[in-house]
Every structure is written in C-alpha cells, then in structure tokens.
Design an enzyme around this catalytic site. Structure first.
Site, PDB file in Angstrom:
ATOM      1  CG  PHE B 115      10.888 -48.228   0.756  1.00 46.38           C
ATOM      2  CD1 PHE B 115      10.701 -48.536  -0.582  1.00 46.38           C
ATOM      3  CD2 PHE B 115       9.835 -47.719   1.469  1.00 46.38           C
ATOM      4  CE1 PHE B 115       9.462 -48.330  -1.198  1.00 46.38           C
ATOM      5  CE2 PHE B 115       8.592 -47.514   0.873  1.00 46.38           C
ATOM      6  CZ  PHE B 115       8.413 -47.814  -0.464  1.00 46.38           C
ATOM      7  CG  ASP B 186      13.187 -51.953   6.374  1.00 45.17           C
ATOM      8  OD1 ASP B 186      12.612 -53.054   6.205  1.00 45.17           O
ATOM      9  OD2 ASP B 186      12.682 -50.871   6.027  1.00 45.17           O
ATOM     10  CE1 TYR B 211       3.951 -53.991   1.742  1.00 45.04           C
ATOM     11  CE2 TYR B 211       3.035 -53.557   3.910  1.00 45.04           C
ATOM     12  CZ  TYR B 211       3.832 -53.173   2.852  1.00 45.04           C
ATOM     13  OH  TYR B 211       4.519 -51.993   2.912  1.00 45.04           O
ATOM     14  CE  LYS B 212       7.805 -54.567   0.584  1.00 45.26           C
ATOM     15  NZ  LYS B 212       7.382 -54.060  -0.728  1.00 45.26           N
TER      16      LYS B 212
END
Lengths: 399, 399
Positions: B115, B186, B211-212
C-alpha cells in the site's frame, strides 16, 4: 458585528449535579451537543452510508473543516490549521520541519516548564537524526536571553501546565526571529483559554490539543498550524498518504499536498473528530477578549478567597493575571491528600507532583457562585484537616 | 474446548436494508454493539466521571486491553500488541526500530504491491535519517530472491490491496532471517481476514489497521506487534509521554516503558477506541480456521458465478485460493462506471485505478445467498451495459 454570546453558557454542558469542575484544563466536560451528533455519525453515516461516508458526509474534509473552527480561536486564518493524530505527533512534525529550515544550526531551545512529552519527543527526534543536535533546556525566565544564533528552533509551551505562568508570545517570537531561529508554540493550555494571535505573532509553527479547554473529549485530536507563506515548503517528517497531493491516485512516490494538508498523516479518526466538531459549537459567538476578562475575574476571585480562608496554601502561580493562563495553582505539602478530599466533596481539581494543587477556570461553564462555593469547600477541607482524617484517607485510598 | 460460533452472525451487524456489502475490506460495517457502548462511554464515563475516567474506567489501560483482543486473531500472545495512532505512524515506528537493530545495513526491501503509504512513510523516514539508505521496491514475486545481506528490513503487506495476492508469511520471514534481516509485516488486509500466526512466524514486527475486517469504524486506531523477546530493546522513534516508564512522574528525561507499552505515543483516542472495543465482541467464539474456510467458499462461489455470467470481466486475483486473502478483484476497462452502477443497485464494492473492481468477502455478515444475488446484479449491470447507460451515468455522475 454580531452580538457576543453571554458567559457562562452552562446550558450547553452536561455537568454532573453538584459538581464544581475546576479541571477543564486537563479534560473538558461533555458539551450537550456531542452525544446526539456522535450517535448520528455512528448510526446514519457509518452504519447507513458505509464506505460512501468519506464523500457523502465529507469525512475526508473534516480535519480541515474542524481546523478552521480552531483557527478562529487562536488568531489563525482559515486553511492554516490541520487536525489529526496527537499533540506528541504534531510536535514531532513541527520540530522536524523547523530543523529542515535551519540545516546549519544545531540547538533546539526549550524550557523546563514545558510539558515533558514535548521534551521527550524533541530528544527522541534529535537522537534519531544523530547529527549532533543539542536540546538545550533552560528556566522559563531565561528563554529570551538564551536565544542565540546557534538556535535552530525555539520550542516552548505558552502556558506552564503546573504553574499557569504564561510566556509573552509576541516578544519571544520577535527574539527568536531576531536571532534567525524558527518559533514553535505549543498552545495546549492556550487554545480556548486565552486570546492568541498566531498570525500577528509571525511564528512559523504552533501545535495544541483539543481535549482541555476545547472540550473535545478524551483523546480528541491535536492540531498544527503553519504560517501560510511556509506551508508549501515545510517538509513533513511523517509522509503519510493523507498528506499526499493525490491520496487516491495510489502513486508509488510521495508528493506532498501544496499546503497545510501535507501535515495529515494517516486515516483521520472520524468518530473522535466528530465529537470534537460538535463540541466546537459552544464557541459560536464567543469573543476571546470577553472570555479572557471572565477568566481573569474568576481566577482573581479564587485567589483572594483562598488566600483569605486557607493560610496553609501558598500561591504557586504568577500573581499578576497578565502573566497567567487560565489556571491557578497552590502549593501544599499534603496537596495530594487534600485534593482527594476536595474531589470527594464534589470540587474537582487535580494534583501534580510534588505539591501542586491545580485549578482551571473556564468561563463557559463556571460563574462567581461556583468559585465561592469551591473556596468554601476548600476552606472546610483545610480547616478541618480533612485531608488528614483517617476516614477520608481510607475512602480516597490515600496511603 | 468451547463450541465455535456459527457463521454468519448477521444479527450482530446493522447493515442497511437491501444492501449487499462487499467492501468490508475497505471499511467494515457497524456492529450493533457499538452505538450503545459508545453512548455509555460518552455520557456516563466522559460526562459523568470526567477526568476520573482515566482511572475509574481504565481509559489508560484500554490500548493494551484492546490490543489483547486483536492479538488473539493474529496469533500473538497477550501483552505483545498495542493499539494507537494510525497505520502510517505504526509503520514509521516499526521501521525506525528495525533500522536501529541493523545499524550497518542500508537497504529497506519492499514490493510494488505494498500500500502506497507504507512506501511513502519508509521513503520519508530514510530521507529524514539521511544516512544513505535505499528503499528498494521490487515486484511481489521477486521479494524472496531480493533478500540479500544488504537488507536491513523487509517490509511488506501480506495481502495486496488491489489483487488480494497473499505472501507466504512463514517462508518470507525465514528468508529474511536467513539473510539476517528484520521482518516487518503489514497486516492491514490480513487481521480478521485470514489466519495469521505471528508468534509461529518469528517475525520481529507487525502492524495493521482495524477499520477494515475488524469493523472498528472510520479512523479506528492501528496496532503494532513486537516479538516479546525484543520489546524491551526496540527503540521507539516517537518517544511520547504515554510510552514513558512513568508518564505521570512528569520527569524531564525520557525512559521507555519496559515492553510493548513503549510504542504508545500520545493521549489515546478513548472514544474511537471504545467503538473498536465494542466492535471486537463480534469475534467471540470465532475460530479463524472456520472463518477462512467460509471466506474461501464465498470467494470461490463469486468467481465461478462471475466468470459464468460476465465474460467481459477478467479475474485479477490469484486463482488459487491459498494465494489469495479475503478479496477478489476483476479487471474491466469501464470498471469505475460499472462499479457505480452496481453500487446504485445496492451491491457495494469499490474501484481502484486503473481498472480494478474489488470485492471483499467477510463471512461474519455474508452468506452464499448474498453472493448469488451480488453475482445476479453484476450480471445484469454487465448484460444491459448499465455502466454505459446515460441515465446511470447522470445519476452516478460518471463523466
């Protein structure tokens, strides 16, 4: 010119019955606007709009939108303040950017009245950089004289968290600039407490938190200000995707946003920031000069009352109100136990080692009657030596 | 051994009527436990207990307490995971600490499926350090071969945010260790999505967001894991007061807490973290192996359905489910418009440039019937070329 709001505005806060809250300098109380707004954000926005909230509810624009609300209270123009992260992180960002502006200088100047995390963060940053920087920590009174041409950045907190002593922003900023140093102000105990004129001061950076006098709730996000002419060149040390010029292009290379947006780091705390956004509504129509006048009146009344009624307490704040923020401290050897007895009787202040009893004055929800009642309770605690009474000691776990 | 919870557990989520939510890989939906708990924290704790909430409600212990709930899902022992800040900040902390462990090496290895913020943060950190480090970014398939003895740290995201391609954690960690490099994972798209065995992998650091797949709400805090034997020596780059050994001693000098607590920075976001804490209750009794089996079944069903009904879409994820996380992507030139048409019909996925339609599979609140209905709607969108229809283009502001 619109009419100013009258003080206090107790109806805008949800304070427990019978409590006199003199600790808004540590954690502000709950504004009544918060619960319904936060419930709406949780249920209608997150629950109902799901991922679309980022656009439909403009979660993406919230850190800048709330930043503008804070900006008005600290004399900063719209678009110059960004919300996010914690004060520690914002100190790191401001100091990193300041050092990059003075690559040939090696001293960061601060004072020993600064809040420790500012010093920890600075010390950690300098060790991390490992380029021979020195963190020079002097007495608060010695700051101005210590600003030499070795100094890259002066980084101080305007209002001392223990004594309430307040630095003169304009004067110290001028001294910093005369010596060619970058000026960073920590406004943790200033924002919402005293009038601040950031733009007028000419300082390069300011940072602060919003859970004290701004009543944003426990863990409310911090803010950072950059003088507008410098925002486009400040180097963000924490180069996160939200500070990218085009976060959703998902480029592999970082390119900072053109202005203050570059100080954003990661995904903003939408729920926490929504509580703050609602809390900021209590400031509508408030003129900071009026607030300051009320704060000084309350503080002076408290000092006079305590000095008359409690001879064992020694004023540990400047006597001149123009040298004080919006808090007053008294020193007392048994301050911890006395504060516990006071809290048990509904007057909430706090204690800072070794012997400081702190009281914050917040004219949004305190009036003269509250001050008189608080003095009365404090006088009773002291008079009856309640702090030394076994029953209180047990109840309050004083050991 | 307690009975496992059955999947799905739709009754624990508050999903809008008629919506099939395939974007839990971006922002998880609202768990029903959140609104009441958050309201309680706001009104009873903040409003009622004020400053005393830090002790009475143990706000201070919340980042570690919630960390333990996350730890169970990622194969980490209690006390090894700390919540706080954002994923970008946690990447910075992990990479800083990793580089300090390998002072003689100058390469950070990552891949171009990472990301972007991880790469931005790494690049920013290396520029900041200015000691000749190189951020070496290779293709995901080339990572293992690129781990040489120059490499100080391997820093990669296990599951690719676009394709769902999943790295083999154990194998790459072993390769890193053979070369003497520090391994940082990560887990943004792994935590709550696939079984993770951090302790078994032996990796030094892991970071992730909540939050995923963990449904903590927009802006929910991040986490960091340090292998327990290293937590006492990891150097915290962001030396904030909450990571101090005695935050309330207000010492002028920083002394890191003995373990993972040192990765705390500033005041934790109590309200935001309380939403997450309540959200974590949906995981009670869930076995990650069961969840993975259900996730694979849903994903396989979706792929088979789409490939049968939508010949214009090309699978952009690994076909072998063991090489995929819990999302499936399809490439399509008009993917943006097609996704808008799909969302307008209640099937919510998302789009990543240039042509990726992403669909997340979350067995906590999705079942086979949802998948079949989603495939049906997608087939209709594609069959009728709805994405190209002027009415849809207007309604969805496709330009």
């Amino acid at each position: 010119m619109s009419a100013n709001a009258t003080l206090p505005r107790k109806d805008l806060f949800d304070l427990p019955e019978g409590v006199i809250y003199l600790d808004g300098n540590s954690l502000g109380p709950l504004p009544r606007a918060v619960p319904a707004h936060l419930a709406e954000v949780v249920t209608a926005q997150w629950g109902g709009h799901l991922i679309k909230g980022w656009n439909e509810d403009d979660w993406m624009g919230q850190p800048g939108r709330v930043g503008d609300l804070v900006a008005r209270l600290i004399g900063a123009p719209p678009g110059s303040v960004m919300m996010g992260d914690t004060l520690s992180i914002k100190v790191y960002q401001a100091l990193s950017a300041a050092l990059a502006m003075r690559p040939d200088r090696r001293v960061v100047l601060s004072d020993n009245g600064n809040f420790p995390t500012d010093l920890y963060i600075a010390d950690g940053l300098l060790r991390h950089l490992d380029r021979g920087h020195e963190l020079r920590v002097v007495d608060p009174e010695a700051v101005e004289g210590a600003i030499t041409e070795e100094v890259a950045a002066v980084m101080i907190t305007q209002v001392d968290y223990r004594s309430g002593r307040m630095h003169e922003m304009e004067r110290i900023t001028k001294a910093a600039h005369r010596a060619g140093a970058v000026m960073i102000w920590d406004l943790a105990h200033s924002a919402g407490a005293v009038p601040v004129d950031l733009a007028g001061s000419g300082c390069e950076f300011a940072v602060g938190c919003t859970y004290k006098y701004l009543n944003g709730g426990p863990g409310a996000p911090a803010f950072i200000y950059i003088r507008p002419d410098l925002a486009g060149e400040a180097q963000p040390a924490l180069a996160g995707w939200m500070g990218h010029d085009a976060p959703f292009a998902f480029d592999l290379d970082y390119r900072p946003a053109p202005g203050i947006e570059r100080m954003r780091v990661g995904t903003p705390p939408v729920l926490q920031m929504s509580a703050l956004e609602a809390a900021m509504s209590v400031w509508e129509g408030i003129d900071m000069a009026d607030l300051r006048a009320a704060s000084v009146a309350l503080s002076e009344r408290f000092i006079a009352g305590v000095e008359a009624a409690c001879p064992d307490l020694r004023l540990a704040s400047p006597r001149d109100p123009s040298s004080r923020g919006s808090q007053v401290s008294f020193a007392f050897d048994h301050g911890y136990a006395a504060m516990q007895a006071l809290i048990a009787r509904g007057v909430i202040g706090d204690f800072r080692a070794p012997d400081i009893m702190r009281f914050g004055f917040t004219p949004l929800y305190l009036d003269a009657d509250d001050i008189d009642r608080a003095v009365g309770v404090l006088a009773e605690v002291m008079d009856k030596r309640l702090w030394d009474h076994p029953e209180y000691r047990r109840a309050n776990r004083v050991t």
